[in-house]
Write an enzyme that holds these catalytic residues in place. Structure first.
Site, PDB file in Angstrom:
ATOM      1  N   GLY A 297     -34.412  39.037  54.303  1.00 39.23           N
ATOM      2  CA  GLY A 297     -35.849  38.730  54.413  1.00 39.23           C
ATOM      3  C   GLY A 297     -36.667  39.570  53.451  1.00 39.23           C
ATOM      4  NE  ARG A 298     -36.958  45.953  54.602  1.00 39.87           N
ATOM      5  CZ  ARG A 298     -36.112  46.401  55.517  1.00 39.87           C
ATOM      6  NH1 ARG A 298     -34.823  46.379  55.291  1.00 39.87           N
ATOM      7  NH2 ARG A 298     -36.564  46.884  56.643  1.00 39.87           N
ATOM      8  CG  PHE A 428     -46.483  43.371  55.336  1.00 41.81           C
ATOM      9  CD1 PHE A 428     -45.977  43.315  54.060  1.00 41.81           C
ATOM     10  CD2 PHE A 428     -47.397  42.385  55.723  1.00 41.81           C
ATOM     11  CE1 PHE A 428     -46.360  42.321  53.185  1.00 41.81           C
ATOM     12  CE2 PHE A 428     -47.785  41.386  54.856  1.00 41.81           C
ATOM     13  CZ  PHE A 428     -47.267  41.361  53.590  1.00 41.81           C
ATOM     14  CD  GLU A 429     -41.481  40.976  54.808  1.00 37.39           C
ATOM     15  OE1 GLU A 429     -40.524  41.062  54.030  1.00 37.39           O
ATOM     16  OE2 GLU A 429     -42.178  39.952  54.937  1.00 37.39           O
ATOM     17  N   GLY A 430     -41.399  47.022  56.346  1.00 41.92           N
ATOM     18  CA  GLY A 430     -40.822  48.343  56.066  1.00 41.92           C
ATOM     19  C   GLY A 430     -41.693  49.078  55.068  1.00 41.92           C
TER      20      GLY A 430
END
Ligand SMILES: Cc1cc2nc3c(=O)[nH]c(=O)nc-3n(C[C@H](O)[C@H](O)[C@H](O)COP(=O)(O)OP(=O)(O)OC[C@H]3O[C@@H](n4cnc5c(N)ncnc54)[C@H](O)[C@@H]3O)c2cc1C
Length: 615
Positions: A297-298, A428-430
């Site tokens: 996803g990243r 976001f997303e880490g």
């Protein structure tokens, strides 16, 4: 007004235990970066640059062409920014193109395209509108299709994938007011019903992208803890939830600095009955599912970063040629030229990193987790600098909105919007900090496995003695092999002019492994707290990966008749080498301790007098 929970409801150790339990502990497939942090430059894992199959390319082409036409004709990023909404006709148009099911297999009605072509599609959308990317990406990078494809039962796939491919918008709900980077503290609870047929979901989720329009969502919730080795272990479980069920409520739509058209919501769940068959993968596996989903996803954000970098390069090139000040185009003034040269070299490397990671993900038999995390961290951080430089090159016009530029009869280059839309990519997303920690954890994993018991003060004396022997034997072989090696001519001669950079990467990968080992010895268990030291090691690893990716890509392009790619890669590598040398110099010689001490005093209020004079 309710303040977010400031006091952690779980201790630091508990939070770490939960994260550790969700970690994938084994490396079942090779990884260039796992090897690199271990001191070995395995160019054979990424070079020759992997390429998509002709069949994949042929299947993707009609979709990508149709998407490009649609974006040119129907999507106006500035209008969406002003209206604060992606218009229904854009969403419907994207559904008709199949853009909500790009990676969903064809047997379920999706396009069944590869990760590479998915990220190329996302990059194309990113070049036009960040809010539209958020819609598509929240749906299929982190929303229901990804984890469902990977972990769903055949029955679940049959039930949901065709709906999702047709455009039933989905979302991913993890964050809560008191839960950001640390998922252990999740307060949303799912309590099993007495008959065991269902769970009753209660809680509130914050900042859920697509939350206002989603039909389906993956919701992370706490389920009853289990006892492992006499200790309570918190369980987090993933559920597929229908937005239309009683008790699911959109509390409000959130509004941000950028991504003005994002459909982002606070969601509340009040006694929502979720049938057991909607559990994804299994009870207690939610966090692991989220982490694995994010591995691929990243890869979306690195591709969006490439699009932003390329758009900025295009704008900077045109403007710096056109704008004359002090008797010549601003691009001829050294200060601006330096920015443009670096921008081009960096944009080349960012694309190399993004495309390499996506192709590796498609290839299979390759562990992508470190590569994806570094790509996310590296591309978002570097592209942000490119965006910032572009604002500077545009001068006052970089700060002016596209609408205002247009009203004055100028070209409405949307640099101001690009900057606002881009900033969230570092969060976001880490977040960048969490990505550093995630990568650092894996970088020191080999050392922890060998020397962990020795360094852990809780290890009993007897076990420590055995660990000392084991550790001694391991490092007696490992350490010299990370000292002596051949990273000089004629190795890597096939890279021509770039061979010198690959050799440098080989030597520095050994130095990185040695320095990581030195840090473990020097700080012992306290290394975990020395985040700045760990972050520097990660930054060196990231730059080495980018050097390897850039050289491999330049070599591929050179063979395809684009020799000037070598120029770009060469300049990028020269800068990266300077950064690496400088970073190594500060691993142990720095102002970290002093800075930390001062920060503590600031936090304790010793310098509040500096804040005087504000209104
Ligand atoms: C526009 C937008 C869309 C979003 N979409 C979604 C979505 O669809 N689904 C969803 O679940 N969430 C979503 N989020 C939430 C997003 O993922 C979080 O903002 C992110 O995880 C960071 O959490 P936080 O903001 O609470 O920061 P915090 O975790 O509170 O962190 C604050 C700061 O401290 C740093 N920090 C935290 N812990 C550490 C540590 N151990 N060491 C060093 N530094 C640390 C962080 O990096 C950050 O700089 C979205 C957020 C926004 C703004």
């Amino acid at each position: 007004m309710t303040a977010p929970t400031m006091a952690p409801p779980v201790s630091e150790r508990e939070a770490r235990d939960v994260a550790e339990a969700a970690r994938e502990t084994e490396w079942h497939a090779p990884s260039f970066l796992a090897e690199l942090f271990g001191g070995r430059l395995r160019m054979d894992l990424i070079h020759p640059h992997p390429e998509p199959s002709a069949d994949d390319e042929a299947r993707a082409r009609p979709f990508l062409e149709a998407l490009e036409r649609f974006l040119r004709e129907k999507v106006d990023g500035d209008a969406i920014d002003r209206a604060g909404k992606v218009p229904p006709e854009v969403i419907e148009g994207l559904k008709a193109l199949g853009a909500f099911g790009i990676k969903i297999p064809r047997e379920y009605g999706g396009l069944g395209l590869s990760q590479l072509h998915y990220t190329r599609a996302i990059a194309m959308v990113s070049s036009v509108c960040g809010s539209t990317v958020a819609l598509l990406s929240a749906h299929q990078s982190i929303g229901v299709p990804g984890p469902l494809k990977a972990f769903g039962t055949p029955e679940q796939k049959k039930r949901f994938l065709p709906r999702l491919a047709k455009g039933a918008v989905s979302a991913f709900a993890l964050t809560e007011p008191g839960v950001g980077s640390d998922p252990a503290a999740i307060q949303t609870v799912a309590t099993p019903t007495p008959d065991g047929e269902a769970f009753i979901l209660n809680g509130e989720k914050l900042w859920i992208t697509n939350g206002t329009i989603a039909e389906l969502m993956v919701v992370m919730a706490r389920t009853p803890s289990v006892v492992v080795n006499g200790k309570e272990r918190r369980q987090i479980t993933a559920f597929i939830v229908e937005a239309g069920w009683p008790g699911v409520e959109v509390v409000r739509r959130c509004d941000f600095m950028g991504l003005k058209g994002i459909e982002n919501a606070v969601l509340r769940f009040t006694n929502v009955r979720v049938p057991r068959e909607n559990v994804l993968w299994g009870e207690g596996k939610g966090l692991k599912l989220a982490l694995i989903t994010l591995n691929t996803g990243r890869l979306t954000l690195p591709a969006s970063s490439v699009a932003a970098a390329k758009r900025c390069l295009e704008i900077s090139r045109q403007w710096a040629n056109q704008r004359v000040q002090w008797g010549q185009p601003v691009g001829r003034h050294d200060a601006v030229a330096q920015k443009i040269g670096r921008m081009a070299a960096d944009a080349f490397a960012l694309e190399a990193v993004s495309e390499l990671c996506s192709t590796l993900a498609d290839k299979g038999g390759y562990d992508i987790r470190l590569e994806a995390a570094i790509a996310k961290l590296y591309n978002s951080e570097h592209a942000w600098r490119i965006v910032d430089d572009t604002v500077q090159i545009r001068g006052g016009r970089g700060y002016e909105t596209a609408q205002s530029l247009k009203a004055r009869g100028e070209i409405p280059w949307p640099v101001e919007r690009i900057m606002r839309d881009f900033r969230i990519n570092l969060i976001f997303e880490g977040s960048s900090e969490i990505m550093h920690l995630f990568i650092a954890r894996e970088a020191v994993d080999r050392h922890l496995k060998v020397a962990g018991p020795l360094l852990d003060p809780r290890t009993p004396l007897g076990t420590k003695a055995a660990a000392l022997l084991r550790t001694g034997v391991f490092y007696a072989g490992w350490y010299p092999s990370r000292y002596f090696g051949w990273g000089r001519w004629p190795r890597y001669a096939e890279f021509g002019r770039l061979a010198t950079h690959v050799r440098f990467a080989e030597r520095m990968s050994r130095k990185l492994a040695r320095t990581t080992f030195h840090a473990m010895v020097r700080f012992g268990p306290r290394l975990e707290k020395r985040q700045s030291v760990l972050f520097r090691l990660v930054d060196v690893g990231a730059d080495l990966f980018a050097i390897a990716a850039a050289c491999s890509r330049a070599e591929m392009l050179r063979k395809r008749g684009q020799p000037e790619a070598v120029e770009l890669a060469d300049l990028f590598c020269r800068y990266a080498r300077r950064r690496i040398r400088a970073t190594f110099r500060t691993v142990f010689s720095n102002e970290d301790t002093r800075t930390y001490a001062l920060a503590r005093q600031v936090l304790d209020g010793k310098y509040t007098w500096m804040e005087a004079g504000l209104v």
